[in-house]
Design an enzyme around this catalytic site. Sequence first.
Site, PDB file in Angstrom:
ATOM      1  N   ASP A 130       9.988  -4.687 -18.007  1.00 57.23           N
ATOM      2  CA  ASP A 130       9.807  -5.618 -16.898  1.00 57.23           C
ATOM      3  C   ASP A 130      10.981  -5.521 -15.924  1.00 57.23           C
ATOM      4  O   ASP A 130      12.101  -5.150 -16.302  1.00 57.23           O
ATOM      5  CB  ASP A 130       9.724  -7.061 -17.408  1.00 57.23           C
ATOM      6  CG  ASP A 130       8.444  -7.357 -18.148  1.00 57.23           C
ATOM      7  OD1 ASP A 130       7.509  -6.542 -18.051  1.00 57.23           O
ATOM      8  OD2 ASP A 130       8.393  -8.400 -18.820  1.00 57.23           O
ATOM      9  N   HIS A 131      10.714  -5.929 -14.701  1.00 52.97           N
ATOM     10  CA  HIS A 131      11.724  -5.982 -13.651  1.00 52.97           C
ATOM     11  C   HIS A 131      12.996  -6.681 -14.128  1.00 52.97           C
ATOM     12  O   HIS A 131      14.110  -6.220 -13.871  1.00 52.97           O
ATOM     13  CB  HIS A 131      11.125  -6.726 -12.449  1.00 52.97           C
ATOM     14  CG  HIS A 131      12.050  -6.946 -11.310  1.00 52.97           C
ATOM     15  ND1 HIS A 131      12.169  -6.071 -10.258  1.00 52.97           N
ATOM     16  CD2 HIS A 131      12.914  -7.966 -11.041  1.00 52.97           C
ATOM     17  CE1 HIS A 131      13.051  -6.523  -9.397  1.00 52.97           C
ATOM     18  NE2 HIS A 131      13.516  -7.679  -9.844  1.00 52.97           N
TER      19      HIS A 131
END
Length: 284
Positions: A123-124
């Site tokens: 994820d970011h």
Amino acid sequence: MNRYHLIVPEYMHGIRLLPCLSKAYPLAPDMAIRRALKKRDIKINGQRVADNCAVSAGQLVEWYTEWAPAEIPILYMDNRLLVIDKPNGISSDEQAGEQMTLTGLLASQLNRDTPPRLVHRLDHQTSGLMILALTAEAEDALVQAFRQGQVDKRYTCLAKGQMPQQADTLHAWLRKDARIALVQVSDTPAPGAREIVTEYRVLSYQSPCSRLEINLHTGRTHQIRAHLAHIGHPILGDDKYGDRAFNRSMGAGRLMLASTGLTLHAGGMLADLDGRSFSIEALF
């Protein structure tokens, strides 16, 4: 002095200049962008600006700054693949509006004409260990290894509250809703849901949180974040699935989740790395 530029995308039309640049350059500290604005080192369509004005779709925004992204830490590299420590706040692959991506930064850092190839993602907001392929053959081999469960992935996180047990293996079902970019977890099977298995072990108690090691038996979108939130112990700093008020009270400005261990159990062209482990410490 470094020059960065972007064409304002349609979805950013009407937002202010500072959040526009923060979205486009997620690794850049806010102070660097604000300093450039104060010094009139930002141009819109060739005109210097000194206030946080709204931007319009199609405009050319140029930003001049001494800031440059730090190099991505590389833990291992050969002619087939590399293992890196991804910083939080940057996407694994291209996202709308972002001008810097992990693969793009690595291509520049390694002076490669073609960027490394993604075989899995974080994820970011999640930091930590990732494997990337440098050749098409390695990409195929690594994708197959991940699909066949030949890569053990371990994570470290801070979860709200004290866990009910010192260790446990959690079972549930997860359904992804692409329309709102969220997943939903249920205790029983549901239409469109896939089974998830998340194992945790308490490493320590850091009141009011538990420090956990997570072992994923399945690898679904946002699995760790959504599964822990589902049992009432969301990850600290997770505003999407967690407790926003709790995060603010703890001063958590980022997601406290990191990929801290990877072990390969693969044959074929990766046989020489069979059993090879990589590990880092979570910086929280």
